[in-house]
Design an enzyme around this catalytic site. Sequence first.
Site, PDB file in Angstrom:
ATOM      1  N   CYS A  31       0.846  -1.198   0.000  1.00 17.09           N
ATOM      2  CA  CYS A  31       0.000   0.000   0.000  1.00 17.09           C
ATOM      3  C   CYS A  31       0.885   1.253   0.000  1.00 17.09           C
ATOM      4  O   CYS A  31       1.852   1.331   0.770  1.00 17.09           O
ATOM      5  CB  CYS A  31      -0.901   0.011   1.226  1.00 17.09           C
ATOM      6  N   HIS A  85       4.319  -9.461  12.721  1.00 15.75           N
ATOM      7  CA  HIS A  85       3.345  -9.089  11.686  1.00 15.75           C
ATOM      8  C   HIS A  85       4.112  -8.701  10.412  1.00 15.75           C
ATOM      9  O   HIS A  85       5.132  -8.029  10.488  1.00 15.75           O
ATOM     10  CB  HIS A  85       2.478  -7.920  12.176  1.00 15.75           C
ATOM     11  N   GLU A 102       3.745  -6.471   8.180  1.00 16.91           N
ATOM     12  CA  GLU A 102       4.020  -5.037   7.972  1.00 16.91           C
ATOM     13  C   GLU A 102       5.180  -4.577   8.857  1.00 16.91           C
ATOM     14  O   GLU A 102       6.044  -3.798   8.430  1.00 16.91           O
ATOM     15  CB  GLU A 102       2.774  -4.182   8.257  1.00 16.91           C
ATOM     16  N   SER A 162      -4.727  -7.670  11.378  1.00 12.66           N
ATOM     17  CA  SER A 162      -4.469  -6.767  12.499  1.00 12.66           C
ATOM     18  C   SER A 162      -5.566  -5.717  12.618  1.00 12.66           C
ATOM     19  O   SER A 162      -6.130  -5.497  13.690  1.00 12.66           O
ATOM     20  CB  SER A 162      -3.099  -6.104  12.295  1.00 12.66           C
ATOM     21  N   SER A 220      -9.716  -5.637   4.925  1.00 17.12           N
ATOM     22  CA  SER A 220      -9.455  -6.708   3.959  1.00 17.12           C
ATOM     23  C   SER A 220     -10.669  -7.606   3.731  1.00 17.12           C
ATOM     24  O   SER A 220     -10.564  -8.617   3.032  1.00 17.12           O
ATOM     25  CB  SER A 220      -8.265  -7.537   4.460  1.00 17.12           C
TER      26      SER A 220
HETATM   27  O1  0CH Z   1      -4.564  -5.420   9.126  1.00 24.40           O
HETATM   28  P1  0CH Z   1      -3.433  -6.171   8.565  1.00 24.40           P
HETATM   29  O2  0CH Z   1      -2.187  -5.338   8.458  1.00 24.40           O
HETATM   30  O3  0CH Z   1      -3.152  -7.469   9.275  1.00 24.40           O
HETATM   31  O4  0CH Z   1      -3.738  -6.547   7.034  1.00 24.40           O
HETATM   32  P2  0CH Z   1      -5.063  -6.875   6.247  1.00 24.40           P
HETATM   33  O5  0CH Z   1      -6.097  -7.483   7.100  1.00 24.40           O
HETATM   34  O6  0CH Z   1      -4.624  -7.666   5.055  1.00 24.40           O
HETATM   35  O7  0CH Z   1      -5.618  -5.459   5.770  1.00 24.40           O
HETATM   36  C1  0CH Z   1      -4.975  -4.696   4.812  1.00 24.40           C
HETATM   37  C2  0CH Z   1      -3.917  -3.810   5.387  1.00 24.40           C
HETATM   38  C3  0CH Z   1      -2.639  -3.998   4.659  1.00 24.40           C
HETATM   39  C4  0CH Z   1      -1.474  -3.160   5.135  1.00 24.40           C
HETATM   40  O8  0CH Z   1      -1.806  -1.995   5.780  1.00 24.40           O
HETATM   41 FE1  SF4 Z   2      -3.235   1.050   3.071  1.00 26.60          FE
HETATM   42 FE2  SF4 Z   2      -5.514  -0.097   3.717  1.00 26.60          FE
HETATM   43 FE3  SF4 Z   2      -3.288  -0.682   5.026  1.00 26.60          FE
HETATM   44 FE4  SF4 Z   2      -4.458   1.652   5.336  1.00 26.60          FE
HETATM   45  S1  SF4 Z   2      -5.297  -0.344   5.920  1.00 26.60           S
HETATM   46  S2  SF4 Z   2      -2.276   1.322   5.049  1.00 26.60           S
HETATM   47  S3  SF4 Z   2      -5.181   2.091   3.272  1.00 26.60           S
HETATM   48  S4  SF4 Z   2      -3.723  -1.131   2.907  1.00 26.60           S
END
Ligand code: 0CH
Ligand code: SF4
Length: 316
Positions: free
Chosen positions: A101, A129, A131, A229, A273
């Site tokens: 992102c 994690h 990230e 997360s 997500s």
């Molecule tokens: O919330 P996390 O980071 O575990 O990731 P997700 O559920 O795949 O949501 C998208 C956020 C991706 C990075 O900010």
């Molecule tokens: Fe990007 Fe979505 Fe992660 Fe926020 S939650 S940093 S908009 S991917």
Amino acid sequence: MTKPPLTLYLAAPRGFCAGVDRAIKIVEMALQKWGAPVYVRHEIVHNKYVVDNLRDQGAVFVETLAEAPDDRPVIFSAHGVPKSVPAKAEAREMVYVDATCPLVSKVHVEAERHHAAGLQMIMIGHAGHPETIGTMGQLPEGEVLLVETAEDVAHVQVRDPERLAYVTQTTLSIDDTAGIVAALQARFPAIVGPHKEDICYATTNRQAAVKAIAPRADALLVVGAPNSSNSKRLVEVAAKAGCSYAQLVQRATDIDWRALEGIASLGITAGASAPEVLVDEVIAAFSERYDVTIEEVETAKENVEFKVPRVLRQPA
Ligand code: 0CH
Ligand code: SF4
């Protein structure tokens, strides 16, 4: 038999953010451009439904770059990757597309900038994690110190308290992070950081919407994955905002009907997500058992959109 009445408070915004939308599009467009298989390093976003769907279209999900062959394109997930990952892909002359992102990449750049200015970095995030691993991996091993809680701040060993900066994961709890930042500033008054933290607009808005519905709901369900997360934070935010039963569900089959017996109101939201089709599925399951009245509670409007990388906008 008449169904009992149930008011559904639907949080808005909920579900897909701009970064998730872009990451999924990247995989779909890569499949169109190069055909199957396209490799994806780590779940593109933390959602089984999304991953299964892309797998059906020909995406192959792997945890490490080593599992992908040299001669097929590979995509890096929305959460970001350590610098060593694109470096290895380049060394193997692989075609790769980075679906990190742009708001995560921005944090990577911040960390590099502070490091280049000679500041030691502290990252506020969750150990293990992807990230956190990706952001810490922008700098050489051992250069970024991790703090997960306000208690950790008391124990962190820094080189020079006058030359410090911090960054954060984008999907943390706004309130918990404020506490950790305050602890850092109290112990290291010279610490440099972003305006508040690096929590993104989508995380911020989804937590604010949950705060608006949680106090009036007898229970609240967050549609999202156990490894997501931002989704897990929404459950915590709901509980802290006074909702006595807040639970994560991946889809309708996860609903614990017995635990929900006797409720008259229910809050529903979805992590960044989680696709809306799963929210619809959960609502449909309630509509079968209850006489449902839906009230959408909108606390912000979102109009963020991110372009996909240029390589995918060009013909093969
Ligand atoms: O919330 P996390 O980071 O575990 O990731 P997700 O559920 O795949 O949501 C998208 C956020 C991706 C990075 O900010
Ligand atoms: Fe990007 Fe979505 Fe992660 Fe926020 S939650 S940093 S908009 S991917």
